[in-house]
Design a protein around this motif. Structure first.
Motif, PDB file in Angstrom:
ATOM      1  N   ILE A   1       0.843  -1.196   0.000  1.00 18.69           N
ATOM      2  CA  ILE A   1       0.000   0.000   0.000  1.00 18.69           C
ATOM      3  C   ILE A   1       0.877   1.244   0.000  1.00 18.69           C
ATOM      4  O   ILE A   1       1.714   1.419   0.883  1.00 18.69           O
ATOM      5  CB  ILE A   1      -0.944   0.024   1.217  1.00 18.69           C
ATOM      6  CG1 ILE A   1      -1.765  -1.271   1.286  1.00 18.69           C
ATOM      7  CG2 ILE A   1      -1.855   1.248   1.170  1.00 18.69           C
ATOM      8  CD1 ILE A   1      -2.681  -1.479   0.103  1.00 18.69           C
ATOM      9  N   VAL A   2       0.700   2.087  -0.992  1.00 19.49           N
ATOM     10  CA  VAL A   2       1.436   3.344  -1.094  1.00 19.49           C
ATOM     11  C   VAL A   2       0.426   4.465  -1.308  1.00 19.49           C
ATOM     12  O   VAL A   2      -0.313   4.469  -2.297  1.00 19.49           O
ATOM     13  CB  VAL A   2       2.454   3.319  -2.258  1.00 19.49           C
ATOM     14  CG1 VAL A   2       3.162   4.669  -2.370  1.00 19.49           C
ATOM     15  CG2 VAL A   2       3.469   2.202  -2.060  1.00 19.49           C
ATOM     16  N   ASP A   3       0.393   5.422  -0.356  1.00 18.59           N
ATOM     17  CA  ASP A   3      -0.554   6.544  -0.424  1.00 18.59           C
ATOM     18  C   ASP A   3      -1.993   6.053  -0.584  1.00 18.59           C
ATOM     19  O   ASP A   3      -2.790   6.605  -1.362  1.00 18.59           O
ATOM     20  CB  ASP A   3      -0.192   7.487  -1.579  1.00 18.59           C
ATOM     21  CG  ASP A   3       1.165   8.143  -1.390  1.00 18.59           C
ATOM     22  OD1 ASP A   3       1.546   8.378  -0.228  1.00 18.59           O
ATOM     23  OD2 ASP A   3       1.850   8.406  -2.404  1.00 18.59           O
ATOM     24  N   GLY A   4      -2.307   4.968   0.137  1.00 18.27           N
ATOM     25  CA  GLY A   4      -3.660   4.439   0.114  1.00 18.27           C
ATOM     26  C   GLY A   4      -3.997   3.594  -1.092  1.00 18.27           C
ATOM     27  O   GLY A   4      -5.124   3.111  -1.214  1.00 18.27           O
ATOM     28  N   LYS A   5      -3.029   3.386  -1.980  1.00 14.57           N
ATOM     29  CA  LYS A   5      -3.277   2.585  -3.185  1.00 14.57           C
ATOM     30  C   LYS A   5      -2.475   1.290  -3.147  1.00 14.57           C
ATOM     31  O   LYS A   5      -1.356   1.262  -2.631  1.00 14.57           O
ATOM     32  CB  LYS A   5      -2.896   3.386  -4.434  1.00 14.57           C
ATOM     33  CG  LYS A   5      -3.721   4.650  -4.645  1.00 14.57           C
ATOM     34  CD  LYS A   5      -3.273   5.379  -5.904  1.00 14.57           C
ATOM     35  CE  LYS A   5      -4.101   6.642  -6.142  1.00 14.57           C
ATOM     36  NZ  LYS A   5      -3.667   7.366  -7.373  1.00 14.57           N
ATOM     37  N   THR A   6      -3.053   0.238  -3.689  1.00 12.88           N
ATOM     38  CA  THR A   6      -2.363  -1.044  -3.781  1.00 12.88           C
ATOM     39  C   THR A   6      -1.516  -1.064  -5.052  1.00 12.88           C
ATOM     40  O   THR A   6      -2.046  -0.897  -6.156  1.00 12.88           O
ATOM     41  CB  THR A   6      -3.369  -2.210  -3.822  1.00 12.88           C
ATOM     42  OG1 THR A   6      -4.163  -2.183  -2.630  1.00 12.88           O
ATOM     43  CG2 THR A   6      -2.635  -3.545  -3.892  1.00 12.88           C
ATOM     44  N   VAL A   7      -0.235  -1.252  -4.877  1.00 12.49           N
ATOM     45  CA  VAL A   7       0.694  -1.252  -6.013  1.00 12.49           C
ATOM     46  C   VAL A   7       1.577  -2.500  -5.943  1.00 12.49           C
ATOM     47  O   VAL A   7       1.743  -3.095  -4.880  1.00 12.49           O
ATOM     48  CB  VAL A   7       1.580   0.019  -6.022  1.00 12.49           C
ATOM     49  CG1 VAL A   7       0.728   1.268  -6.158  1.00 12.49           C
ATOM     50  CG2 VAL A   7       2.428   0.089  -4.756  1.00 12.49           C
ATOM     51  N   PRO A   8       2.139  -2.914  -7.073  1.00 10.26           N
ATOM     52  CA  PRO A   8       3.001  -4.097  -7.063  1.00 10.26           C
ATOM     53  C   PRO A   8       4.269  -3.874  -6.231  1.00 10.26           C
ATOM     54  O   PRO A   8       4.876  -2.809  -6.290  1.00 10.26           O
ATOM     55  CB  PRO A   8       3.348  -4.290  -8.541  1.00 10.26           C
ATOM     56  CG  PRO A   8       2.306  -3.546  -9.300  1.00 10.26           C
ATOM     57  CD  PRO A   8       1.937  -2.383  -8.424  1.00 10.26           C
ATOM     58  N   ASP A   9       4.630  -4.877  -5.450  1.00 10.30           N
ATOM     59  CA  ASP A   9       5.919  -4.917  -4.781  1.00 10.30           C
ATOM     60  C   ASP A   9       6.882  -5.539  -5.793  1.00 10.30           C
ATOM     61  O   ASP A   9       6.787  -6.707  -6.115  1.00 10.30           O
ATOM     62  CB  ASP A   9       5.818  -5.783  -3.525  1.00 10.30           C
ATOM     63  CG  ASP A   9       7.154  -5.946  -2.795  1.00 10.30           C
ATOM     64  OD1 ASP A   9       8.213  -5.820  -3.442  1.00 10.30           O
ATOM     65  OD2 ASP A   9       7.134  -6.233  -1.592  1.00 10.30           O
ATOM     66  N   LYS A  10       7.790  -4.743  -6.293  1.00 16.44           N
ATOM     67  CA  LYS A  10       8.636  -5.181  -7.402  1.00 16.44           C
ATOM     68  C   LYS A  10       9.850  -5.998  -6.961  1.00 16.44           C
ATOM     69  O   LYS A  10      10.693  -6.356  -7.782  1.00 16.44           O
ATOM     70  CB  LYS A  10       9.072  -3.970  -8.226  1.00 16.44           C
ATOM     71  CG  LYS A  10       7.920  -3.235  -8.895  1.00 16.44           C
ATOM     72  CD  LYS A  10       8.400  -2.069  -9.716  1.00 16.44           C
ATOM     73  CE  LYS A  10       7.236  -1.328 -10.360  1.00 16.44           C
ATOM     74  NZ  LYS A  10       6.527  -2.170 -11.352  1.00 16.44           N
ATOM     75  N   THR A  11       9.933  -6.293  -5.659  1.00 13.20           N
ATOM     76  CA  THR A  11      11.090  -7.030  -5.137  1.00 13.20           C
ATOM     77  C   THR A  11      10.735  -8.431  -4.680  1.00 13.20           C
ATOM     78  O   THR A  11      11.457  -9.382  -4.971  1.00 13.20           O
ATOM     79  CB  THR A  11      11.733  -6.262  -3.966  1.00 13.20           C
ATOM     80  OG1 THR A  11      12.162  -4.977  -4.430  1.00 13.20           O
ATOM     81  CG2 THR A  11      12.922  -7.019  -3.400  1.00 13.20           C
ATOM     82  N   HIS A  12       9.623  -8.561  -3.953  1.00 11.54           N
ATOM     83  CA  HIS A  12       9.306  -9.826  -3.285  1.00 11.54           C
ATOM     84  C   HIS A  12       8.286 -10.659  -4.052  1.00 11.54           C
ATOM     85  O   HIS A  12       7.611 -10.162  -4.955  1.00 11.54           O
ATOM     86  CB  HIS A  12       8.825  -9.545  -1.867  1.00 11.54           C
ATOM     87  CG  HIS A  12       9.824  -8.794  -1.051  1.00 11.54           C
ATOM     88  ND1 HIS A  12       9.716  -7.441  -0.793  1.00 11.54           N
ATOM     89  CD2 HIS A  12      10.978  -9.211  -0.463  1.00 11.54           C
ATOM     90  CE1 HIS A  12      10.761  -7.048  -0.065  1.00 11.54           C
ATOM     91  NE2 HIS A  12      11.532  -8.104   0.141  1.00 11.54           N
ATOM     92  N   PHE A  13       8.164 -11.943  -3.647  1.00 15.72           N
ATOM     93  CA  PHE A  13       7.335 -12.895  -4.370  1.00 15.72           C
ATOM     94  C   PHE A  13       6.187 -13.427  -3.528  1.00 15.72           C
ATOM     95  O   PHE A  13       6.305 -13.579  -2.316  1.00 15.72           O
ATOM     96  CB  PHE A  13       8.182 -14.087  -4.828  1.00 15.72           C
ATOM     97  CG  PHE A  13       9.388 -13.686  -5.635  1.00 15.72           C
ATOM     98  CD1 PHE A  13       9.245 -13.180  -6.919  1.00 15.72           C
ATOM     99  CD2 PHE A  13      10.664 -13.799  -5.102  1.00 15.72           C
ATOM    100  CE1 PHE A  13      10.348 -12.797  -7.655  1.00 15.72           C
ATOM    101  CE2 PHE A  13      11.769 -13.416  -5.828  1.00 15.72           C
ATOM    102  CZ  PHE A  13      11.619 -12.915  -7.118  1.00 15.72           C
TER     103      PHE A  13
END
Length: 248
Positions: free
Chosen positions: A202-214
């Motif tokens: 969650i970034v600034d209230g939005k769900t975004v992809p975590d580009k590092t973890h699986f």
């Protein structure tokens, strides 16, 4: 004097035979090789490829995951995780660091100098493993899912990976080039499908992809890639890699 019952004599004979077998040097249980993962969160069971890696090994080998989230080549040793990785004593050890060695103002306590400290720490792990009779295997840091407009991965760990390759050659250590293998896989499947293999945040209230973890699916995909690469890098370990990919 009363004689012993025939049944009791038979039981005693069986017991003596079993005791002789258990103490016979030639009847000891064969040693099951131990492969231990040493690294950061991208190797762990809950955020990395560790779960899928171990699942892709046969039952004839023991897979132990000692990776630690947030660890760098500096903190893994400093905070006592290296000592824990020595128990049970591994026969082989996959060593992968880089993500947290990157210079970061937010985590200055774990960053390392890429020209001096990072390569020196890797050599130190190799030496420590060998002192314990452990066979080290170096692993280049798995790539983040940093896709550019061109559809290609633009990795922030290129220089770290090149250092790992150089040290593996210098120290005569088997190498798993997971950086290149993960880039090849991600570019093959593309950003949209690549994101389905990762966690979200969650970034600034939005769900975004975590580009590092699986997520679990990603762990099994990249764990399989790592296991197969280990079998190629160390042929004697190839027989411990399942012939078909593990299914969740």
């Amino acid at each position: 004097m009363k004689q012993a019952w025939p049944g009791l004599l038979a039981l005693a004979a069986v017991g003596a035979a079993l005791s002789a077998c258990s103490s016979s040097p030639g009847k000891e249980t064969p040693h099951k090789p131990i492969i231990t993962l040493v690294g950061d969160s991208t190797q762990t069971d809950n955020q990395g490829y560790g779960l899928g890696f171990c699942a892709n090994l046969t039952r004839e080998v023991e897979c132990v995951n000692r990776a630690k989230g947030g660890a760098s080549t500096k903190t893994y040793l400093r905070d006592g995780y290296w000592s824990k990785a020595l128990s049970p004593k591994p026969d082989w050890m996959l060593i992968q660091f880089g993500h947290n060695d990157l210079q970061s103002a937010a985590h200055a306590d774990r960053e390392t100098d890429i020209k001096t400290e990072y390569p020196a720490n890797l050599r130190n792990y190799i030496a420590r493993a060998r002192e314990q009779g452990i066979h080290p295997i170096l692993v280049t840091p798995i790539s983040r899912r940093y896709f550019g407009p061109d559809g290609k991965i633009h990795s922030d760990l290129t220089e770290h990976s090149e250092i790992v390759r150089r040290i593996a050659k210098e120290q005569n250590v088997p190498l798993i080039d997971l950086q290149q293998l993960s880039i090849d896989k991600l570019e093959q499947i593309g950003e949209e499908q690549g994101n389905t293999l990762g966690l979200t945040k969650i970034v600034d209230g939005k769900t975004v992809p975590d580009k590092t973890h699986f997520n679990t699916a990603g762990s099994y995909v990249f764990g399989r890639i790592a296991a197969e690469a280990m079998g190629r890098a160390v042929p004697e370990l190839a027989r411990y890699v399942r012939p078909e990919p593990a299914v969740r």
